[in-house]
Design a protein around this motif. Structure first.
Motif, PDB file in Angstrom:
ATOM      1  N   GLU A 124       0.827  -1.190   0.000  1.00 18.72           N
ATOM      2  CA  GLU A 124       0.000   0.000   0.000  1.00 18.72           C
ATOM      3  C   GLU A 124       0.867   1.246   0.000  1.00 18.72           C
ATOM      4  OE1 GLU A 124      -2.482  -0.163   3.419  1.00 18.72           O
ATOM      5  OE2 GLU A 124      -3.003  -2.232   3.021  1.00 18.72           O
ATOM      6  N   PRO A 125       0.345   2.346  -0.530  1.00 21.61           N
ATOM      7  CA  PRO A 125       1.098   3.590  -0.452  1.00 21.61           C
ATOM      8  C   PRO A 125       1.391   3.923   1.003  1.00 21.61           C
ATOM      9  CG  PRO A 125      -0.811   3.851  -1.878  1.00 21.61           C
ATOM     10  CD  PRO A 125      -0.914   2.507  -1.234  1.00 21.61           C
ATOM     11  N   VAL A 126       2.573   4.451   1.249  1.00 25.42           N
ATOM     12  CA  VAL A 126       2.987   4.738   2.601  1.00 25.42           C
ATOM     13  C   VAL A 126       2.329   6.012   3.119  1.00 25.42           C
ATOM     14  CG1 VAL A 126       5.004   4.808   4.086  1.00 25.42           C
ATOM     15  CG2 VAL A 126       5.203   3.870   1.810  1.00 25.42           C
ATOM     16  N   GLU A 127       1.871   6.859   2.211  1.00 20.22           N
ATOM     17  CA  GLU A 127       1.278   8.135   2.593  1.00 20.22           C
ATOM     18  C   GLU A 127       0.018   7.903   3.420  1.00 20.22           C
ATOM     19  OE1 GLU A 127       1.150  12.165   2.873  1.00 20.22           O
ATOM     20  OE2 GLU A 127       2.680  11.030   1.837  1.00 20.22           O
ATOM     21  N   PRO A 128       0.023   8.335   4.665  1.00 18.31           N
ATOM     22  CA  PRO A 128      -1.139   8.097   5.519  1.00 18.31           C
ATOM     23  C   PRO A 128      -2.199   9.179   5.393  1.00 18.31           C
ATOM     24  CG  PRO A 128       0.575   9.131   6.767  1.00 18.31           C
ATOM     25  CD  PRO A 128       1.112   8.954   5.354  1.00 18.31           C
ATOM     26  N   GLU A 129      -3.346   8.879   5.955  1.00 21.40           N
ATOM     27  CA  GLU A 129      -4.366   9.892   6.124  1.00 21.40           C
ATOM     28  C   GLU A 129      -4.071  10.516   7.485  1.00 21.40           C
ATOM     29  OE1 GLU A 129      -9.102  10.470   5.758  1.00 21.40           O
ATOM     30  OE2 GLU A 129      -8.351   8.454   6.036  1.00 21.40           O
ATOM     31  N   MET A 130      -3.807  11.815   7.490  1.00 19.14           N
ATOM     32  CA  MET A 130      -3.358  12.455   8.711  1.00 19.14           C
ATOM     33  C   MET A 130      -4.368  13.500   9.166  1.00 19.14           C
ATOM     34  SD  MET A 130       0.248  14.392   9.449  1.00 19.14           S
ATOM     35  CE  MET A 130       1.007  13.450   8.171  1.00 19.14           C
ATOM     36  N   LEU A 131      -4.622  13.497  10.434  1.00 23.34           N
ATOM     37  CA  LEU A 131      -5.487  14.504  11.029  1.00 23.34           C
ATOM     38  C   LEU A 131      -4.693  15.219  12.115  1.00 23.34           C
ATOM     39  CD1 LEU A 131      -8.689  12.346  11.335  1.00 23.34           C
ATOM     40  CD2 LEU A 131      -8.239  14.118   9.653  1.00 23.34           C
ATOM     41  N   ALA A 132      -4.818  16.538  12.155  1.00 22.31           N
ATOM     42  CA  ALA A 132      -4.082  17.329  13.133  1.00 22.31           C
ATOM     43  C   ALA A 132      -5.045  17.908  14.155  1.00 22.31           C
ATOM     44  CB  ALA A 132      -3.317  18.447  12.433  1.00 22.31           C
ATOM     45  N   TYR A 133      -4.582  17.937  15.390  1.00 20.12           N
ATOM     46  CA  TYR A 133      -5.362  18.464  16.506  1.00 20.12           C
ATOM     47  C   TYR A 133      -4.480  19.425  17.290  1.00 20.12           C
ATOM     48  CZ  TYR A 133      -8.254  14.532  15.290  1.00 20.12           C
ATOM     49  OH  TYR A 133      -9.028  13.656  14.587  1.00 20.12           O
ATOM     50  N   ARG A 134      -5.144  20.252  18.073  1.00 25.07           N
ATOM     51  CA  ARG A 134      -4.398  21.124  18.968  1.00 25.07           C
ATOM     52  C   ARG A 134      -3.711  20.241  20.009  1.00 25.07           C
ATOM     53  NH1 ARG A 134      -6.248  25.031  16.577  1.00 25.07           N
ATOM     54  NH2 ARG A 134      -8.288  25.923  16.414  1.00 25.07           N
ATOM     55  N   ASP A 135      -2.512  20.626  20.415  1.00 33.28           N
ATOM     56  CA  ASP A 135      -1.757  19.843  21.383  1.00 33.28           C
ATOM     57  C   ASP A 135      -2.558  19.658  22.666  1.00 33.28           C
ATOM     58  OD1 ASP A 135       0.332  18.361  22.336  1.00 33.28           O
ATOM     59  OD2 ASP A 135       1.559  20.078  22.908  1.00 33.28           O
ATOM     60  N   VAL A 136      -2.276  18.582  23.342  1.00 34.61           N
ATOM     61  CA  VAL A 136      -3.011  18.227  24.560  1.00 34.61           C
ATOM     62  C   VAL A 136      -2.040  18.189  25.743  1.00 34.61           C
ATOM     63  CG1 VAL A 136      -4.761  16.905  23.338  1.00 34.61           C
ATOM     64  CG2 VAL A 136      -2.691  15.760  24.107  1.00 34.61           C
ATOM     65  N   PRO A 137      -2.579  18.301  26.962  1.00 40.12           N
ATOM     66  CA  PRO A 137      -1.721  18.176  28.151  1.00 40.12           C
ATOM     67  C   PRO A 137      -1.142  16.758  28.245  1.00 40.12           C
ATOM     68  CG  PRO A 137      -3.900  19.031  28.733  1.00 40.12           C
ATOM     69  CD  PRO A 137      -3.952  18.635  27.293  1.00 40.12           C
ATOM     70  N   ASP A 138      -0.074  16.633  29.011  1.00 41.19           N
ATOM     71  CA  ASP A 138       0.582  15.329  29.181  1.00 41.19           C
ATOM     72  C   ASP A 138      -0.402  14.252  29.641  1.00 41.19           C
ATOM     73  OD1 ASP A 138       3.015  16.388  28.465  1.00 41.19           O
ATOM     74  OD2 ASP A 138       3.719  16.654  30.533  1.00 41.19           O
ATOM     75  N   GLU A 139      -1.241  14.582  30.584  1.00 45.75           N
ATOM     76  CA  GLU A 139      -2.197  13.616  31.126  1.00 45.75           C
ATOM     77  C   GLU A 139      -3.119  13.067  30.033  1.00 45.75           C
ATOM     78  OE1 GLU A 139      -6.043  13.851  33.989  1.00 45.75           O
ATOM     79  OE2 GLU A 139      -4.219  14.806  34.760  1.00 45.75           O
TER      80      GLU A 139
END
Length: 158
Positions: A25-40
């Motif tokens: 399969e193509p290596v290119e993933p479907e990527m979704l970006a989110y705002r960073d989250v706290p460590d917890e």
């Protein structure tokens, strides 16, 4: 002359399809970006993914921790990455490999669980952050390549 060009194009397309059927399969993933989250929150996501893989180890799933210097983890299906979560402040990225719906459809409920509390970036914010969707060509080639052989799938009970 037009007939020759038409035949040449038909042969070319048939070769592309044949090659794609034998290539991974193509290596290119479907990527979704989110705002960073706290460590917890990140460790909670990691714990969900770990439990998912642990509970389905007999079905071919495995959990893989990222390098010690990075905050990332992956879920593998018989050695093939199908889900990758990575913290790259100010973003949290979730990548689902193209073709996962054929290889490991059980990933999608896990993906939904991971995403439910996250704040997604808008399409424009994703583009401006350098996070882009796979090209239409990659999606088309994957569709033409067909299904994943049953012995390479995860979650399939025999």
């Amino acid at each position: 002359m037009k007939v020759r060009h038409g035949v040449m194009w038909a042969i070319f397309l048939a070769l592309v399809v044949a090659v794609q059927m034998h290539l991974p399969e193509p290596v290119e993933p479907e990527m979704l970006a989110y705002r960073d989250v706290p460590d917890e929150t990140f460790w909670t996501l990691r714990r969900h993914a770990f439990r998912f893989a642990e509970a389905r180890a007999r079905e071919g799933f495995a959990f893989l921790e990222g390098p010690p210097a990075s905050a990332s983890f992956q879920i593998l299906c018989k050695g093939v990455p199908v889900l990758h979560v990575e913290r790259q402040p100010p973003l949290l990225l979730i990548r689902v490999a193209l073709g996962t719906e054929h290889r490991a459809p059980a990933i999608f409920p896990l993906q939904a669980t991971l995403q439910w509390s996250l704040m997604p970036l808008t399409y424009l914010e994703q583009v401006l952050s350098g996070v882009q969707e796979p090209a239409l060509q990659d999606r088309l080639l994957l569709t033409l390549a067909g299904d994943v052989p049953e012995d390479e799938r995860c979650g399939v009970r025999r």
